[in-house]
Motif scaffolding. Structure first.
Motif, PDB file in Angstrom:
ATOM      1  N   ASP A 140       0.156   0.785  10.151  1.00  0.00           N
ATOM      2  CA  ASP A 140       1.115   0.926   8.226  1.00  0.00           C
ATOM      3  C   ASP A 140      -0.144   1.048   7.150  1.00  0.00           C
ATOM      4  N   GLY A 141      -0.482   1.534   7.491  1.00  0.00           N
ATOM      5  CA  GLY A 141      -1.681   2.804   6.386  1.00  0.00           C
ATOM      6  C   GLY A 141      -2.936   1.963   6.674  1.00  0.00           C
ATOM      7  N   ARG A 142      -3.561   0.877   7.344  1.00  0.00           N
ATOM      8  CA  ARG A 142      -4.138   0.095   7.232  1.00  0.00           C
ATOM      9  C   ARG A 142      -5.629   0.707   7.999  1.00  0.00           C
TER      10      ARG A 142
ATOM     11  N   ARG B 197       7.718  16.991   5.913  1.00  0.00           N
ATOM     12  CA  ARG B 197       7.884  15.529   5.815  1.00  0.00           C
ATOM     13  C   ARG B 197       7.714  15.319   6.855  1.00  0.00           C
ATOM     14  N   GLU B 198       7.666  13.922   6.854  1.00  0.00           N
ATOM     15  CA  GLU B 198       7.000  14.044   8.757  1.00  0.00           C
ATOM     16  C   GLU B 198       7.971  13.754   9.601  1.00  0.00           C
ATOM     17  N   LEU B 199       8.304  13.697  10.661  1.00  0.00           N
ATOM     18  CA  LEU B 199       9.323  14.205  11.986  1.00  0.00           C
ATOM     19  C   LEU B 199       8.908  12.953  12.695  1.00  0.00           C
TER      20      LEU B 199
ATOM     21  N   ASN C 217       0.917  13.514  14.628  1.00  0.00           N
ATOM     22  CA  ASN C 217      -0.420  12.445  14.053  1.00  0.00           C
ATOM     23  C   ASN C 217      -0.655  11.803  15.031  1.00  0.00           C
ATOM     24  N   GLU C 218       0.653  10.821  15.099  1.00  0.00           N
ATOM     25  CA  GLU C 218       0.107   9.869  16.214  1.00  0.00           C
ATOM     26  C   GLU C 218       0.613   9.720  16.826  1.00  0.00           C
ATOM     27  N   LEU C 219       0.295   8.326  17.846  1.00  0.00           N
ATOM     28  CA  LEU C 219       1.365   8.123  19.002  1.00  0.00           C
ATOM     29  C   LEU C 219       1.535   7.062  19.435  1.00  0.00           C
TER      30      LEU C 219
HETATM   31  P1  ADP Z   1      -1.531   4.371  11.461  1.00  0.00           P
HETATM   32  O1  ADP Z   1      -1.822   4.089  12.229  1.00  0.00           O
HETATM   33  O2  ADP Z   1      -1.546   3.040  10.439  1.00  0.00           O
HETATM   34  O3  ADP Z   1       0.250   4.166  11.536  1.00  0.00           O
HETATM   35  P2  ADP Z   1      -1.653   6.872  10.579  1.00  0.00           P
HETATM   36  O4  ADP Z   1      -2.673   8.075  10.776  1.00  0.00           O
HETATM   37  O5  ADP Z   1       0.357   7.168  11.082  1.00  0.00           O
HETATM   38  O6  ADP Z   1      -1.846   5.681  10.569  1.00  0.00           O
HETATM   39  O7  ADP Z   1      -1.968   7.201   9.014  1.00  0.00           O
HETATM   40  C1  ADP Z   1      -0.827   6.866   7.783  1.00  0.00           C
HETATM   41  C2  ADP Z   1       0.291   7.734   7.045  1.00  0.00           C
HETATM   42  O8  ADP Z   1      -1.152   8.650   6.585  1.00  0.00           O
HETATM   43  C3  ADP Z   1       0.925   9.104   7.527  1.00  0.00           C
HETATM   44  O9  ADP Z   1       2.027   7.963   7.742  1.00  0.00           O
HETATM   45  C4  ADP Z   1       0.366   9.932   6.789  1.00  0.00           C
HETATM   46  O10 ADP Z   1       1.599  10.328   5.852  1.00  0.00           O
HETATM   47  C5  ADP Z   1      -0.498   9.845   6.456  1.00  0.00           C
HETATM   48  N1  ADP Z   1      -1.634  10.853   7.115  1.00  0.00           N
HETATM   49  C6  ADP Z   1      -2.609   9.991   8.004  1.00  0.00           C
HETATM   50  N2  ADP Z   1      -3.402  11.252   8.187  1.00  0.00           N
HETATM   51  C7  ADP Z   1      -2.987  12.652   7.641  1.00  0.00           C
HETATM   52  C8  ADP Z   1      -2.744  13.769   7.511  1.00  0.00           C
HETATM   53  N3  ADP Z   1      -4.531  14.379   8.398  1.00  0.00           N
HETATM   54  N4  ADP Z   1      -3.295  14.773   6.525  1.00  0.00           N
HETATM   55  C9  ADP Z   1      -1.771  13.769   5.440  1.00  0.00           C
HETATM   56  N5  ADP Z   1      -1.637  13.490   5.801  1.00  0.00           N
HETATM   57  C10 ADP Z   1      -2.050  11.620   7.158  1.00  0.00           C
END
Ligand code: ADP
Length: 389
Positions: free
Chosen positions: A149-151, A189-191, A268-270
């Motif tokens: 959650d962004g932490r 946007r994010e998908l 971005n992530e899994l």
């Molecule tokens: P968490 O493990 O907290 O979910 P994320 O790696 O998904 O962490 O990052 C949280 C948010 O930060 C993402 O949903 C996105 O909005 C933003 N973010 C993360 N990485 C990037 C990046 N490389 N470029 C732009 N925004 C990013």
């Protein structure tokens, strides 16, 4: 407990994801046993067969899994060595430790994506401030483990923000993890591409959705993602299906992606468990992510992931800062105003920013679904005054 009529699944972690697995488990007659982190947590309120214990203590994990056919998770925090020990004792660990590490460690995940040629933001592991400068700005630095959650995510526009990187390194050192630097993606946007995969290799892919995150927290999901070019939707689904197979995922895999302004998708992530971007499936798809997760864990045939309606909108209910929330108290108005609304509360006390529930609205008209779901979520969160009615 009566003798089991079906294989029993152990679930580690008592949050809302485990709670929402209980509904299809009841419908399918699949018994669950829960390891809860404390008495009365969200899932412990609905899974009768539960014990309180610590997911970092192997003895607690062994106790809860005795007699279970498989073990699955509400979160990704069980140490890898414990997962291996459970596997060695003969229980099916789903997802298994070799797959799960890609959801636990962003460094391992990035390395695997590079190996498989899956598009993602430019990135590198960094060990000091000089390395962050050399990587270049603007960038994002992240702890490789433990963030949610962004932490554990810091944004750096220029070298003037290096104090944030210093904070990141201090956090990483305190927790014995590493720091990953990534280019700051200028995304449209994010998908999210959500799939379920069974050990036999069957895969079900839900429609690709758009998710809106604020301060790193998912707020709203639209299924399917509006105006998503078909080739990009297919590419996103193919990435998710391929990753599920290559990484040996069993259960739900959520692939969070950025759609760039120039028409690309980057991973971005899994996440390897039911995911917030899949909550819409409870009411908007023929088979929900929670049901297909359980089916996959037991290697049963998967249910159809097709949407039931042209649009489904999910909006999270977050605790507000002023303590005016009305959860159950909000039912009379919310239910009377919109008899088609679907409400899911997690049995959690309100705290500022905490996810305490969500609503789903589905139908033929996207604007109508958005309006209904946003109104209801704001109403429950206490962000709408009585006078606005
Ligand atoms: P968490 O493990 O907290 O979910 P994320 O790696 O998904 O962490 O990052 C949280 C948010 O930060 C993402 O949903 C996105 O909005 C933003 N973010 C993360 N990485 C990037 C990046 N490389 N470029 C732009 N925004 C990013």
């Amino acid at each position: 407990m009566p003798d089991d009529l079906a294989p029993r699944i152990a679930v580690i972690g008592g949050g809302q994801l485990a709670r929402m697995m209980a509904e299809p488990a009841a419908a399918l007659g699949i018994p669950l046993r829960l390891l809860a982190e404390a008495a009365g947590v969200s899932a412990a309120q609905v899974i009768v067969d539960h014990e309180v214990g610590d997911h970092t203590v192997l003895a607690d994990l062994e106790r809860i899994t005795v007699g279970c056919a498989a073990v699955t998770f509400d979160h990704e925090h069980v140490p890898t060595e414990h997962l291996r020990a459970l596997e060695a004792s003969g229980i099916a660990v789903r997802p298994g430790p070799d797959a799960l590490v890609h959801a636990q460690d962003k460094g391992v995940m990035r390395a695997a994506l590079a190996r498989l040629g899956v598009p993602c933001p430019r990135n590198a592991l960094v060990t000091d401030l000089a390395a962050v400068e050399a990587f270049g700005f603007p960038c994002v630095v992240k702890t490789t483990r433990g963030g949610y959650d962004g932490r554990g995510v810091w944004f750096l526009r220029s070298s003037a923000d290096l104090d944030r990187a210093a904070e990141a390194f201090a956090t990483a050192e305190a927790n014995g993890v590493e720091i990953l630097a990534e280019e700051l993606v200028d995304f449209r946007r994010e998908l999210s591409a959500l799939v379920a995969r069974s050990p036999s290799g069957q895969v079900a892919a839900w429609p690709v959705v758009a998710s809106e995150q604020r301060d790193g927290v998912c707020r709203e999901v639209i299924a399917p993602a509006p105006d998503l070019a078909e080739p990009l939707a297919i590419q996103a689904q193919q990435i998710a299906m391929r990753l599920a197979g290559e990484l040996g995922v069993t259960g739900v895999l959520a692939v969070e992606l950025f759609e760039t302004n120039d028409g690309r998708v980057l991973v971005n992530e899994l996440a390897m468990r039911p995911h917030n971007t899949g909550h819409w499936t409870q009411d908007g798809a023929i088979t929900s992510q929670f049901e297909n997760h359980l089916r996959a864990v037991l290697d049963l045939p998967l249910g159809a992931p097709d949407a039931r309606a042209p649009w489904t909108v999910m909006v999270n209910i977050l605790g507000g800062s002023d303590g005016t929330a009305r959860l159950y108290d909000g039912y009379p108005h919310a239910m009377a105003r919109d008899p088609r609304l679907r409400v899911h509360l997690y049995g959690k006390a309100m705290r500022p920013g905490r996810k305490v529930g969500h609503v789903n609205a589905y139908g033929d008209d996207l604007d109508d679904c958005l309006m209904r779901a946003r109104h209801a979520a704001a109403w429950f969160a206490g962000d709408l005054g009585e006078e606005s009615e």
